[in-house]
Design an enzyme around this catalytic site. Structure first.
Site, PDB file in Angstrom:
ATOM      1  N   ARG A  25       0.848  -1.178   0.000  1.00 45.36           N
ATOM      2  CA  ARG A  25       0.000   0.000   0.000  1.00 45.36           C
ATOM      3  C   ARG A  25       0.890   1.236   0.000  1.00 45.36           C
ATOM      4  O   ARG A  25       1.963   1.226   0.601  1.00 45.36           O
ATOM      5  CB  ARG A  25      -0.881   0.035   1.260  1.00 45.36           C
ATOM      6  CG  ARG A  25      -2.053  -0.919   1.246  1.00 45.36           C
ATOM      7  CD  ARG A  25      -3.168  -0.434   0.315  1.00 45.36           C
ATOM      8  NE  ARG A  25      -4.352  -1.248   0.413  1.00 45.36           N
ATOM      9  CZ  ARG A  25      -4.656  -2.247  -0.433  1.00 45.36           C
ATOM     10  NH1 ARG A  25      -3.861  -2.529  -1.441  1.00 45.36           N
ATOM     11  NH2 ARG A  25      -5.781  -2.934  -0.274  1.00 45.36           N
ATOM     12  N   HIS A  33      -0.343   0.684  -9.883  1.00 49.60           N
ATOM     13  CA  HIS A  33      -1.106  -0.245  -9.025  1.00 49.60           C
ATOM     14  C   HIS A  33      -1.658  -1.424  -9.836  1.00 49.60           C
ATOM     15  O   HIS A  33      -2.861  -1.689  -9.834  1.00 49.60           O
ATOM     16  CB  HIS A  33      -2.246   0.494  -8.301  1.00 49.60           C
ATOM     17  CG  HIS A  33      -2.678  -0.211  -7.028  1.00 49.60           C
ATOM     18  ND1 HIS A  33      -3.079   0.448  -5.898  1.00 49.60           N
ATOM     19  CD2 HIS A  33      -2.762  -1.544  -6.736  1.00 49.60           C
ATOM     20  CE1 HIS A  33      -3.394  -0.433  -4.948  1.00 49.60           C
ATOM     21  NE2 HIS A  33      -3.214  -1.649  -5.432  1.00 49.60           N
TER      22      HIS A  33
END
Lengths: 311, 311
Positions: free
Chosen positions: A226, A274
């Site tokens: 993250r 991502h």
């Protein structure tokens, strides 16, 4: 009468036809499109509901996260803690992450960025390997399902692999370090550090100046967990000071990464949007259906999050 | 008295100190530097002697190639065919080639070049995988030691792997095609084609327009064998016509690749400077010492080339 599942979708999923969500097990409704009585909703399925939203659904039997990380749920101070929260455990996601990490590790090991630059210059620049794979030490922060598969794929190439996790793990061929007290010893032997930790209040900001200083000179950092694990300014300072050799980032403090972020243009950062592990709708929806069928049959739910622990 | 080994070195090896060649088994001499009586030389060790050179050494007991390919020897019309020619079989070389090919295959599979371009534009461009690894068919031209290890590493990632060779091979999990007659069937099922063939008069120019036309639309070609396997103009035409999706080349018709070659700037070619497998001096010299010790003890030599076959 089928139980009702309310889906809250995000980019990429919104384009999927409603027939993809059709199921013999549940009736699918879509937040922001269908109207419904809040008390008629039995299951919530999605990624990052707005804080306060879930408490408006008073009869939830379970909340099912479509992503592997549940930080997007636990950030909600009004999260209904009495409802079981199930995190997606998608074998395909671990496979994708292990492909991505192996690709990035081999790119570093084989100097591919050096050869890319030589090609742009139309220049024949040979370069020997710095070390054999067997002499390169890779440390994985987080040894769950994803970390395990990454370790096993890297072992195939003979890299030395170690892992750090809250509790000690027994993974063949992988040296296990556990807990806060063993973190310095773990870091001191990482030529490349791969972060696949869950995001919790204990791991937020863990990739910071203090941690980087404990890595060997010329170490590499790969973050596929993250964005909030990483203090981006600390990373850039450690790169620019020459302590770290480079970094590969798939996740960022702000996503999409703003076009004026210094990360994009940094000569020693590879940035990807991502995509290391993309939840595949087909696999994820099969998982959702299985969870709801189990719950309706009174069977235990799989992969229920320990809310106190955060994953 | 120790037997005398004459070394003919090339770029990269010339910088090594003479002590690297010191051995209890043989006395090392260096062509172009030491003077010697031609009839005093027992062994020749090197890469690509000038045609005609080897016939000036009348008492050779064996010729040892420092590279895995021996085309640099067999091109010599005066090659002394009665002297055993030993090719280097360096386990480290196969490991390096398998790392390189896995890196390039994962780069293609994971759209890394697409993300590199997005990073240069400071643009957040997500993209799903075209297929799962298990749905991608990779064909390996040449199933010797190197081809075998490449196949096994790719199988770890669940790619579908097949191989083509002169005679049928039995490699677990790898579909084997054999001989000229099965080449079309092999090619028709290659989403990516990897060439690791030895260079012989039968394989010279095998990667040509006729072969490319037999590959599926949007196939990829990866050549890590010899530049002379590939007709470069045919490759560029197949790319520009849109039949092939891209290529990765580590070897070229002319090396170093001239700076005005259209290959450098082609948007769908990755070019690297013959570094997929680098013969490591330490490993190679241990192999040379072992060969000479065996020959002196009257034992059979390993990996003697079948001159008629060419490898």
């Amino acid at each position: 009468v089928k139980p009702r599942a309310l889906f809250l979708l995000q980019a990429g999923w919104n384009e999927l036809g409603a027939d993809r969500f059709a199921s013999p097990v549940y009736e699918a409704l879509f937040a922001g499109r269908d109207s419904y009585a809040p008390e008629s909703i039995d299951y919530f399925v999605g990624f990052r509901p707005e804080p306060g939203f879930l408490k408006t659904l008073p009869r939830l039997k379970a909340i099912i996260s479509l992503g592997a990380g549940v930080d997007g749920f636990l950030r909600d101070p009004d999260f209904p803690r009495h409802v079981p929260l199930v995190r997606s455990v998608d074998p395909n996601l671990a496979i994708q992450m292990s492909e991505y990490v192996t690709l990035q590790v081999l790119t570093i090991h084989r100097h591919q960025r050096f050869f890319d630059a030589a090609q742009r210059d139309h220049a024949w620049r040979q370069r020997m390997l710095t070390r054999n794979a067997g002499d390169i030490r890779i440390g994985i922060l987080g040894l769950g399902t994803i970390g395990n598969l990454i370790a096993s794929r890297l072992r195939t190439f003979d890299f030395q692999v170690s892992g750090w996790s809250r509790s000690r793990k027994d993974v063949p061929g992988v040296k296990s370090f556990a807990g806060e007290s063993e973190l310095p010893a773990f870091l001191s032997q990482c030529d490349m550090l791969v972060c696949v930790l869950p995001l919790t209040h204990e791991t937020r900001g863990i990739l910071n100046a203090k941690l980087f200083a404990q890595l060997p000179e010329q170490a590499w950092v790969i973050n596929v967990a993250r964005g909030a694990h990483l203090i981006e300014d600390d990373l850039i300072a450690a790169l620019d000071r020459g302590h770290l050799a480079g970094a590969v980032l798939d996740v960022f403090q702000t996503e999409p990464l703003p076009s004026d972020s210094p990360i994009w243009a940094h000569p020693r950062i590879t940035a990807t949007p991502h995509i290391a592990g993309i939840t595949e709708p087909r696999t994820a929806l099969a998982y959702v259906e299985d969870c709801i069928a189990r719950a309706e049959a009174g069977k235990p739910l799989p992969n229920v999050v320990d809310i106190t622990r955060g994953y």
